[in-house]
Design a protein around this motif. Structure first.
Motif, PDB file in Angstrom:
ATOM      1  N   VAL A   1       0.850  -1.187   0.000  1.00 36.38           N
ATOM      2  CA  VAL A   1       0.000   0.000   0.000  1.00 36.38           C
ATOM      3  C   VAL A   1       0.888   1.240   0.000  1.00 36.38           C
ATOM      4  O   VAL A   1       2.088   1.169   0.255  1.00 36.38           O
ATOM      5  CB  VAL A   1      -0.944   0.029   1.224  1.00 36.38           C
ATOM      6  N   SER A   2       0.273   2.368  -0.257  1.00 39.31           N
ATOM      7  CA  SER A   2       0.990   3.627  -0.139  1.00 39.31           C
ATOM      8  C   SER A   2       1.402   3.841   1.313  1.00 39.31           C
ATOM      9  O   SER A   2       0.595   3.673   2.236  1.00 39.31           O
ATOM     10  CB  SER A   2       0.089   4.776  -0.602  1.00 39.31           C
ATOM     11  N   LEU A   3       2.648   4.203   1.513  1.00 38.03           N
ATOM     12  CA  LEU A   3       3.137   4.451   2.875  1.00 38.03           C
ATOM     13  C   LEU A   3       2.317   5.533   3.561  1.00 38.03           C
ATOM     14  O   LEU A   3       2.074   5.465   4.774  1.00 38.03           O
ATOM     15  CB  LEU A   3       4.615   4.847   2.819  1.00 38.03           C
ATOM     16  N   LEU A   4       1.875   6.518   2.805  1.00 37.42           N
ATOM     17  CA  LEU A   4       1.085   7.612   3.365  1.00 37.42           C
ATOM     18  C   LEU A   4      -0.152   7.107   4.090  1.00 37.42           C
ATOM     19  O   LEU A   4      -0.549   7.653   5.120  1.00 37.42           O
ATOM     20  CB  LEU A   4       0.668   8.562   2.235  1.00 37.42           C
ATOM     21  N   LEU A   5      -0.765   6.050   3.564  1.00 36.74           N
ATOM     22  CA  LEU A   5      -2.050   5.594   4.080  1.00 36.74           C
ATOM     23  C   LEU A   5      -1.941   4.739   5.336  1.00 36.74           C
ATOM     24  O   LEU A   5      -2.956   4.469   5.977  1.00 36.74           O
ATOM     25  CB  LEU A   5      -2.803   4.811   2.995  1.00 36.74           C
ATOM     26  N   VAL A   6      -0.730   4.299   5.674  1.00 36.22           N
ATOM     27  CA  VAL A   6      -0.593   3.403   6.837  1.00 36.22           C
ATOM     28  C   VAL A   6       0.358   3.962   7.881  1.00 36.22           C
ATOM     29  O   VAL A   6       0.771   3.240   8.788  1.00 36.22           O
ATOM     30  CB  VAL A   6      -0.127   1.996   6.385  1.00 36.22           C
ATOM     31  N   GLN A   7       0.712   5.230   7.777  1.00 37.79           N
ATOM     32  CA  GLN A   7       1.654   5.803   8.737  1.00 37.79           C
ATOM     33  C   GLN A   7       1.118   5.722  10.164  1.00 37.79           C
ATOM     34  O   GLN A   7       1.866   5.393  11.100  1.00 37.79           O
ATOM     35  CB  GLN A   7       1.968   7.253   8.360  1.00 37.79           C
ATOM     36  N   ALA A   8      -0.175   6.001  10.340  1.00 39.57           N
ATOM     37  CA  ALA A   8      -0.746   5.926  11.688  1.00 39.57           C
ATOM     38  C   ALA A   8      -0.730   4.494  12.207  1.00 39.57           C
ATOM     39  O   ALA A   8      -0.465   4.262  13.399  1.00 39.57           O
ATOM     40  CB  ALA A   8      -2.172   6.469  11.683  1.00 39.57           C
ATOM     41  N   ASP A   9      -1.006   3.518  11.329  1.00 42.39           N
ATOM     42  CA  ASP A   9      -0.981   2.113  11.742  1.00 42.39           C
ATOM     43  C   ASP A   9       0.427   1.677  12.134  1.00 42.39           C
ATOM     44  O   ASP A   9       0.620   0.916  13.083  1.00 42.39           O
ATOM     45  CB  ASP A   9      -1.500   1.233  10.607  1.00 42.39           C
ATOM     46  N   LEU A  10       1.433   2.142  11.391  1.00 43.01           N
ATOM     47  CA  LEU A  10       2.809   1.791  11.715  1.00 43.01           C
ATOM     48  C   LEU A  10       3.224   2.414  13.050  1.00 43.01           C
ATOM     49  O   LEU A  10       3.873   1.760  13.882  1.00 43.01           O
ATOM     50  CB  LEU A  10       3.742   2.269  10.598  1.00 43.01           C
ATOM     51  N   ALA A  11       2.837   3.660  13.264  1.00 42.06           N
ATOM     52  CA  ALA A  11       3.198   4.338  14.510  1.00 42.06           C
ATOM     53  C   ALA A  11       2.537   3.685  15.716  1.00 42.06           C
ATOM     54  O   ALA A  11       3.133   3.602  16.802  1.00 42.06           O
ATOM     55  CB  ALA A  11       2.809   5.812  14.431  1.00 42.06           C
ATOM     56  N   ALA A  12       1.298   3.185  15.513  1.00 39.49           N
ATOM     57  CA  ALA A  12       0.560   2.567  16.620  1.00 39.49           C
ATOM     58  C   ALA A  12       0.899   1.089  16.813  1.00 39.49           C
ATOM     59  O   ALA A  12       0.433   0.480  17.783  1.00 39.49           O
ATOM     60  CB  ALA A  12      -0.937   2.719  16.380  1.00 39.49           C
ATOM     61  N   GLY A  13       1.684   0.510  15.899  1.00 42.67           N
ATOM     62  CA  GLY A  13       2.043  -0.892  16.026  1.00 42.67           C
ATOM     63  C   GLY A  13       1.015  -1.854  15.479  1.00 42.67           C
ATOM     64  O   GLY A  13       1.150  -3.076  15.649  1.00 42.67           O
ATOM     65  N   ARG A  14      -0.008  -1.342  14.808  1.00 45.34           N
ATOM     66  CA  ARG A  14      -1.018  -2.242  14.224  1.00 45.34           C
ATOM     67  C   ARG A  14      -0.467  -2.959  12.997  1.00 45.34           C
ATOM     68  O   ARG A  14      -0.900  -4.053  12.654  1.00 45.34           O
ATOM     69  CB  ARG A  14      -2.279  -1.459  13.857  1.00 45.34           C
ATOM     70  N   LEU A  15       0.471  -2.302  12.302  1.00 47.20           N
ATOM     71  CA  LEU A  15       1.124  -2.885  11.148  1.00 47.20           C
ATOM     72  C   LEU A  15       2.629  -2.732  11.309  1.00 47.20           C
ATOM     73  O   LEU A  15       3.116  -1.835  12.015  1.00 47.20           O
ATOM     74  CB  LEU A  15       0.666  -2.204   9.851  1.00 47.20           C
ATOM     75  N   ARG A  16       3.344  -3.603  10.621  1.00 45.98           N
ATOM     76  CA  ARG A  16       4.810  -3.548  10.641  1.00 45.98           C
ATOM     77  C   ARG A  16       5.318  -3.337   9.214  1.00 45.98           C
ATOM     78  O   ARG A  16       4.816  -3.958   8.270  1.00 45.98           O
ATOM     79  CB  ARG A  16       5.365  -4.858  11.192  1.00 45.98           C
TER      80      ARG A  16
END
Length: 294
Positions: free
Chosen positions: A238-253
């Motif tokens: 996916v576009s990195l822009l769309l998952v930045q919050a998920d990465l910061a929160a640990g929901r995605l790696r």
């Protein structure tokens, strides 16, 4: 070439266009508020001016010749474009919703959470959002604006870069526990999630000389793809822009990053834009520039 010296009289062109659309001298006259005899005279005058037979009068009813059909098609396009442009310039289509197309993933993850701010600023503008994986044609009287991911090269359209962003290979931490960063060989054996009409997984592995080893594939719209990745159902690109919050929160790696020089672009037809489209373009440009959180 001076086109004004080569064009026939406008009245003759309008008469011929009206007749070609209706197939009736009487109905064409009614549309233009003239007699059917006046339409007939204008069509004959046009044929004389051009030195061409536009109407085959040996049939009942008369029909267009090949030359007449070509001219009729050109006039429909030309007069139609003029009418739509005048409507846009004068605000005659102000009651029509502003139509915007973008991908489901961008719509769900970035645009929709921010639309409340636009609605608060411009409550009088109605919006129609078209989340689609395929590229829609931007037409006058149809879709006004598109937000597309790519390099900004779409023939026949003007593109303005909103946000550059690489692609990210992501998954729920529990799904890829023990797999190292950039270990694409291990990822080739895992389950994947992909948007319809794309082959990002195949392109990624192919660029590194790898093949898919197994694990299966689930195809979902972009917004559901991200949700499924959060739930541990597979790996997604996916576009990195769309998952930045998920990465910061640990929901995605973040497992791998694809720096492809692409980004999200605001795309429009060349020429004058509806006032509503100009307002939305200014708003989304500002939102993108500020990187405002939801």
């Amino acid at each position: 070439m001076d086109i004004w010296k080569t064009l026939p009289p406008l009245a003759a062109l309008r008469a011929f266009a009206a007749w070609s659309e209706t197939g009736s001298m009487t109905e064409a006259g009614r549309r233009l508020n003239v007699s059917h005899a006046a339409i007939s005279q204008q069509v004959r005058a046009l044929e004389t001016h051009l030195g061409l037979a536009l109407v085959d009068r040996s049939t009942a009813p008369p029909r267009l010749t090949d030359d007449g059909a070509r001219l009729a098609e050109a006039l429909r396009a030309g007069f139609g474009t003029m009418a739509r442009t005048i409507a846009e310039l004068t605000g005659a289509d102000a009651g029509r919703p502003l139509q915007i197309t973008t991908s489901p993933s961008f719509a769900g993850a970035w645009l929709l959470p921010r639309l409340a701010r636009f609605r608060a600023l411009h409550p009088g503008i109605s919006l129609m959002l078209d989340p689609a994986t395929e590229l829609r044609v931007l037409t006058s009287g149809g879709i006004d604006l598109a937000i597309r991911y790519g390099l900004g090269r779409w023939p026949g359209a003007e593109a303005q870069l909103l946000m550059p962003t690489p692609l990210a290979v992501v998954a729920a931490p529990q799904l890829v526990e023990g797999i190292g960063q950039n270990d694409l060989a291990a990822l080739s054996r895992m389950p994947w999630i992909e948007e319809p009409g794309t082959d990002d997984r195949g392109a990624l592995f192919g660029s590194h000389g790898l093949t898919v080893e197994g694990g299966g594939m689930v195809t979902l719209p972009g917004n559901l793809m991200i949700e499924a990745a959060r739930g541990g159902q597979g790996i997604a690109i996916v576009s990195l822009l769309l998952v930045q919050a998920d990465l910061a929160a640990g929901r995605l790696r973040l497992l791998h990053q694809i720096d492809n020089g692409k980004g999200y672009w605001l795309v429009r037809r060349p020429g004058p834009q509806r006032p509503e489209a100009r307002i939305f373009a200014r708003w989304i440009t500002q939102e993108a520039r500020e990187g405002a959180p939801v």
